[in-house]
Every structure is written in C-alpha cells, then in structure tokens.
Scaffold this motif. Structure first.
Motif, PDB file in Angstrom:
ATOM      1  N   GLU A  19       0.940  -1.260  -0.053  1.00 50.55           N
ATOM      2  CA  GLU A  19       0.001  -0.121  -0.072  1.00 50.55           C
ATOM      3  C   GLU A  19       0.994   1.252   0.071  1.00 50.55           C
ATOM      4  OE1 GLU A  19      -3.365   2.351   2.686  1.00 50.55           O
ATOM      5  OE2 GLU A  19      -2.974   0.117   3.191  1.00 50.55           O
ATOM      6  N   THR A  20       1.123   1.715  -1.020  1.00 48.99           N
ATOM      7  CA  THR A  20       2.181   2.730  -1.322  1.00 48.99           C
ATOM      8  C   THR A  20       1.151   4.171  -1.630  1.00 48.99           C
ATOM      9  OG1 THR A  20       3.633   1.308  -2.172  1.00 48.99           O
ATOM     10  CG2 THR A  20       3.997   3.655  -2.690  1.00 48.99           C
ATOM     11  N   GLN A  53       2.278  -1.541   5.248  1.00 50.63           N
ATOM     12  CA  GLN A  53       2.393  -3.064   5.392  1.00 50.63           C
ATOM     13  C   GLN A  53       1.517  -3.656   6.451  1.00 50.63           C
ATOM     14  OE1 GLN A  53       6.759  -3.265   4.513  1.00 50.63           O
ATOM     15  NE2 GLN A  53       6.094  -5.308   3.572  1.00 50.63           N
ATOM     16  N   GLY A  54       0.155  -3.523   6.543  1.00 48.60           N
ATOM     17  CA  GLY A  54      -0.601  -3.821   7.577  1.00 48.60           C
ATOM     18  C   GLY A  54      -0.572  -2.931   8.721  1.00 48.60           C
ATOM     19  N   GLU A  55      -0.161  -3.068   9.921  1.00 52.72           N
ATOM     20  CA  GLU A  55       0.380  -2.193  10.918  1.00 52.72           C
ATOM     21  C   GLU A  55       1.777  -1.634  10.778  1.00 52.72           C
ATOM     22  OE1 GLU A  55      -0.886  -3.637  14.888  1.00 52.72           O
ATOM     23  OE2 GLU A  55      -2.858  -3.620  14.439  1.00 52.72           O
ATOM     24  N   LEU A  56       2.359  -2.048   9.846  1.00 52.00           N
ATOM     25  CA  LEU A  56       3.768  -1.530   9.878  1.00 52.00           C
ATOM     26  C   LEU A  56       3.706  -0.085   8.906  1.00 52.00           C
ATOM     27  CD1 LEU A  56       6.767  -1.662  10.278  1.00 52.00           C
ATOM     28  CD2 LEU A  56       6.720  -3.193   8.333  1.00 52.00           C
ATOM     29  N   LEU A  57       4.250   0.689   9.314  1.00 49.07           N
ATOM     30  CA  LEU A  57       4.639   2.163   8.550  1.00 49.07           C
ATOM     31  C   LEU A  57       5.787   1.592   8.217  1.00 49.07           C
ATOM     32  CD1 LEU A  57       4.103   4.808   7.512  1.00 49.07           C
ATOM     33  CD2 LEU A  57       4.191   5.587   9.913  1.00 49.07           C
ATOM     34  N   ALA A  77      -2.161   7.153   7.777  1.00 47.73           N
ATOM     35  CA  ALA A  77      -1.725   5.841   8.181  1.00 47.73           C
ATOM     36  C   ALA A  77      -2.469   5.411   9.520  1.00 47.73           C
ATOM     37  CB  ALA A  77      -0.144   6.067   8.616  1.00 47.73           C
ATOM     38  N   LYS A  78      -2.721   6.326  10.330  1.00 51.10           N
ATOM     39  CA  LYS A  78      -3.713   5.909  11.462  1.00 51.10           C
ATOM     40  C   LYS A  78      -5.210   5.658  11.124  1.00 51.10           C
ATOM     41  CE  LYS A  78      -1.377   8.632  14.996  1.00 51.10           C
ATOM     42  NZ  LYS A  78      -1.309   9.816  15.903  1.00 51.10           N
ATOM     43  N   GLU A  79      -5.709   6.389  10.047  1.00 53.29           N
ATOM     44  CA  GLU A  79      -7.013   5.952   9.391  1.00 53.29           C
ATOM     45  C   GLU A  79      -6.977   4.815   8.716  1.00 53.29           C
ATOM     46  OE1 GLU A  79      -8.517   8.906   6.599  1.00 53.29           O
ATOM     47  OE2 GLU A  79      -8.072  10.571   7.752  1.00 53.29           O
ATOM     48  N   ARG A  80      -5.890   4.557   8.030  1.00 50.74           N
ATOM     49  CA  ARG A  80      -5.609   3.242   7.283  1.00 50.74           C
ATOM     50  C   ARG A  80      -5.574   1.938   8.398  1.00 50.74           C
ATOM     51  NH1 ARG A  80      -7.992   2.801   2.731  1.00 50.74           N
ATOM     52  NH2 ARG A  80      -6.491   1.394   1.985  1.00 50.74           N
ATOM     53  N   SER A  81      -5.071   1.984   9.607  1.00 57.70           N
ATOM     54  CA  SER A  81      -4.571   1.070  10.302  1.00 57.70           C
ATOM     55  C   SER A  81      -5.013   1.573  12.012  1.00 57.70           C
ATOM     56  CB  SER A  81      -3.159   0.872  10.441  1.00 57.70           C
ATOM     57  OG  SER A  81      -2.912  -0.333  11.160  1.00 57.70           O
ATOM     58  N   PRO A  82      -6.443   1.602  12.017  1.00 61.10           N
ATOM     59  CA  PRO A  82      -6.822   2.290  13.245  1.00 61.10           C
ATOM     60  C   PRO A  82      -6.594   1.400  14.696  1.00 61.10           C
ATOM     61  CG  PRO A  82      -8.722   1.204  11.932  1.00 61.10           C
ATOM     62  CD  PRO A  82      -7.522   1.201  11.061  1.00 61.10           C
ATOM     63  N   GLY A  83      -6.237   0.211  14.349  1.00 53.34           N
ATOM     64  CA  GLY A  83      -5.786  -0.348  15.648  1.00 53.34           C
ATOM     65  C   GLY A  83      -4.502  -0.222  16.112  1.00 53.34           C
ATOM     66  N   GLU A 102      19.500  -4.110   7.209  1.00 48.47           N
ATOM     67  CA  GLU A 102      20.381  -3.988   6.093  1.00 48.47           C
ATOM     68  C   GLU A 102      21.596  -2.990   6.423  1.00 48.47           C
ATOM     69  OE1 GLU A 102      18.112  -3.476   2.734  1.00 48.47           O
ATOM     70  OE2 GLU A 102      17.704  -5.638   2.453  1.00 48.47           O
ATOM     71  N   GLU A 103      21.313  -1.957   7.078  1.00 47.87           N
ATOM     72  CA  GLU A 103      22.240  -0.902   7.397  1.00 47.87           C
ATOM     73  C   GLU A 103      23.247  -1.262   8.313  1.00 47.87           C
ATOM     74  OE1 GLU A 103      19.077  -0.473   6.915  1.00 47.87           O
ATOM     75  OE2 GLU A 103      18.894   0.549   5.102  1.00 47.87           O
ATOM     76  N   ARG A 104      23.031  -1.943   9.286  1.00 43.46           N
ATOM     77  CA  ARG A 104      23.610  -2.484  10.416  1.00 43.46           C
ATOM     78  C   ARG A 104      23.973  -1.292  11.399  1.00 43.46           C
ATOM     79  NH1 ARG A 104      21.981  -6.781   9.378  1.00 43.46           N
ATOM     80  NH2 ARG A 104      23.182  -8.528   8.440  1.00 43.46           N
ATOM     81  N   ASP A 105      22.848  -0.475  11.571  1.00 36.07           N
ATOM     82  CA  ASP A 105      22.980   0.620  12.324  1.00 36.07           C
ATOM     83  C   ASP A 105      21.946   0.723  13.297  1.00 36.07           C
ATOM     84  OD1 ASP A 105      22.749   3.967  12.612  1.00 36.07           O
ATOM     85  OD2 ASP A 105      24.638   3.402  11.396  1.00 36.07           O
ATOM     86  N   PRO A 106      22.257   0.983  14.455  1.00 30.09           N
ATOM     87  CA  PRO A 106      20.947   0.850  15.731  1.00 30.09           C
ATOM     88  C   PRO A 106      20.119   1.530  15.325  1.00 30.09           C
ATOM     89  CG  PRO A 106      23.419   1.564  16.422  1.00 30.09           C
ATOM     90  CD  PRO A 106      23.602   1.732  15.212  1.00 30.09           C
ATOM     91  N   ASP A 107      18.775   1.203  15.684  1.00 31.76           N
ATOM     92  CA  ASP A 107      17.403   1.323  15.259  1.00 31.76           C
ATOM     93  C   ASP A 107      16.595   1.495  16.615  1.00 31.76           C
ATOM     94  OD1 ASP A 107      17.115  -1.407  15.281  1.00 31.76           O
ATOM     95  OD2 ASP A 107      16.637  -1.332  13.172  1.00 31.76           O
ATOM     96  N   VAL A 108      15.327   1.952  16.343  1.00 30.22           N
ATOM     97  CA  VAL A 108      14.339   1.952  17.528  1.00 30.22           C
ATOM     98  C   VAL A 108      13.047   1.744  16.798  1.00 30.22           C
ATOM     99  CG1 VAL A 108      14.346   4.437  17.156  1.00 30.22           C
ATOM    100  CG2 VAL A 108      13.345   3.361  19.425  1.00 30.22           C
ATOM    101  N   ARG A 109      12.304   0.882  17.589  1.00 28.67           N
ATOM    102  CA  ARG A 109      10.769   0.593  17.071  1.00 28.67           C
ATOM    103  C   ARG A 109      10.037   1.390  17.898  1.00 28.67           C
ATOM    104  NH1 ARG A 109       6.554  -3.317  17.919  1.00 28.67           N
ATOM    105  NH2 ARG A 109       7.728  -4.211  19.646  1.00 28.67           N
ATOM    106  N   TYR A 110       9.113   2.128  17.109  1.00 29.72           N
ATOM    107  CA  TYR A 110       8.161   2.969  17.644  1.00 29.72           C
ATOM    108  C   TYR A 110       6.736   2.256  17.480  1.00 29.72           C
ATOM    109  CZ  TYR A 110      10.882   7.085  18.699  1.00 29.72           C
ATOM    110  OH  TYR A 110      11.602   8.096  19.275  1.00 29.72           O
ATOM    111  N   VAL A 111       5.721   2.490  18.430  1.00 28.36           N
ATOM    112  CA  VAL A 111       4.283   1.988  18.477  1.00 28.36           C
ATOM    113  C   VAL A 111       3.323   3.037  18.441  1.00 28.36           C
ATOM    114  CG1 VAL A 111       2.705   0.408  19.398  1.00 28.36           C
ATOM    115  CG2 VAL A 111       5.139  -0.557  18.869  1.00 28.36           C
ATOM    116  N   TRP A 112       2.360   2.941  17.948  1.00 28.99           N
ATOM    117  CA  TRP A 112       1.158   3.957  18.336  1.00 28.99           C
ATOM    118  C   TRP A 112       0.038   3.053  18.496  1.00 28.99           C
ATOM    119  CZ3 TRP A 112      -3.203   4.189  15.118  1.00 28.99           C
ATOM    120  CH2 TRP A 112      -4.289   5.278  15.567  1.00 28.99           C
TER     121      TRP A 112
END
Length: 151
Positions: free
Chosen positions: A55-56, A73-77, A99-105, A139-149
């Motif tokens: 869904e682009t 991709q579903g609940e993944l932005l 995105a919030k409208e498309r994935s209200p959960g 893939e970049e091997r760089d530290p990341d962070v996951r956010y949730v709404w």
C-alpha cells in the motif's frame, strides 16, 4: 503549503520519482548511515516490489512533482520519506494521519537511533519508543528503534 499537495495511491508511473524522494530524503536525514543498496537497486525495488505489492502512497504537489512517499504493510508503517525541501510543511503529519485512518488498531515503525528529528516527529504524533537494537537486524547495520502507536 500542504493544501497544494495531494496524497494519493501510487501508480507504476510514480515509482522513479518516489525512489528519488526516498534517496534524497535518506541521504539528507541520515548522512552517517550507509545505505544497504545502490541507487539503481532502490529504484528497482520500489518499481518492482513496493508500488505493485504494498500500500504505497505519494504526496504530489500542484506542479505534478512527487514530494513524499509512504508505504504501509498492515500495521507496519514501513517507509515515510519527504523531499528534504518539503520537510516542516505538514505533509508528514498528513501521511501519519492517513496511516492512522488506514490502520485504526495501531501502527509500528522503525527508525534509526541517530535520526533524532524523526524521533521528535513520531513522538509528537503519539508514538512511543518500545525497542532499541544494535542494528544487527537491519541491512544498514545501524542501531535502530521501534516505535508504536496505539489509539
């Protein structure tokens, strides 16, 4: 101005311009992160995988230029990139609202730990950091962070 920008579903003809937005945005926002793919590989992936199978959404200005890209991709932005010249104009906020409208959960996303402006942006829009990694899973091997709404 954001009212001069239309958010719409991407079509195959948008793939090249959307890939260019991704490349410019990534390079401007993340100069210390080494991309895992060449420009040509990114363009091919967006053309052959992202636009046809996910869904682009794109942001298109009144002159017809693509100035933003969002992929759900579903609940993944999974991607949200703006032309660097269009940051701070409200387009990102409109993408997040969509995105919030498309994935209200609820939604989740990943961003790099070095991308402090993205952290502030997502936190302003109700996202909470829930996981920090050393980057070994991307893939970049760089530290990341996951956010949730969650609503």
């Amino acid at each position: 101005m954001t009212d001069e920008v239309v958010l719409r579903r991407a079509v195959p003809a948008d793939a090249w311009a959307a890939a260019d937005v991704y490349l410019r945005s990534f390079d401007a926002a993340l100069p210390t992160v080494t991309r895992g793919h060449t420009d040509d590989e990114v363009r091919a992936y967006i053309r052959d995988v992202v636009v046809p199978f996910h869904e682009t959404w794109v942001a298109q200005d009144r002159d017809g230029a693509i100035v933003g890209l969002m992929v759900l991709q579903g609940e993944l932005l999974s991607q949200l990139y703006l032309d660097p010249k269009r940051r701070g104009c409200g387009i990102g906020a409109r993408f997040v609202a969509l995105a919030k409208e498309r994935s209200p959960g609820g939604l989740s996303l990943w961003t790099f730990q070095v991308n402090k402006p993205a952290h502030r942006f997502y936190e302003r829009h109700g996202f909470t950091a829930v996981e920090f990694t050393d980057g070994s899973g991307n893939e970049e091997r760089d530290p990341d962070v996951r956010y949730v709404w969650r609503p």
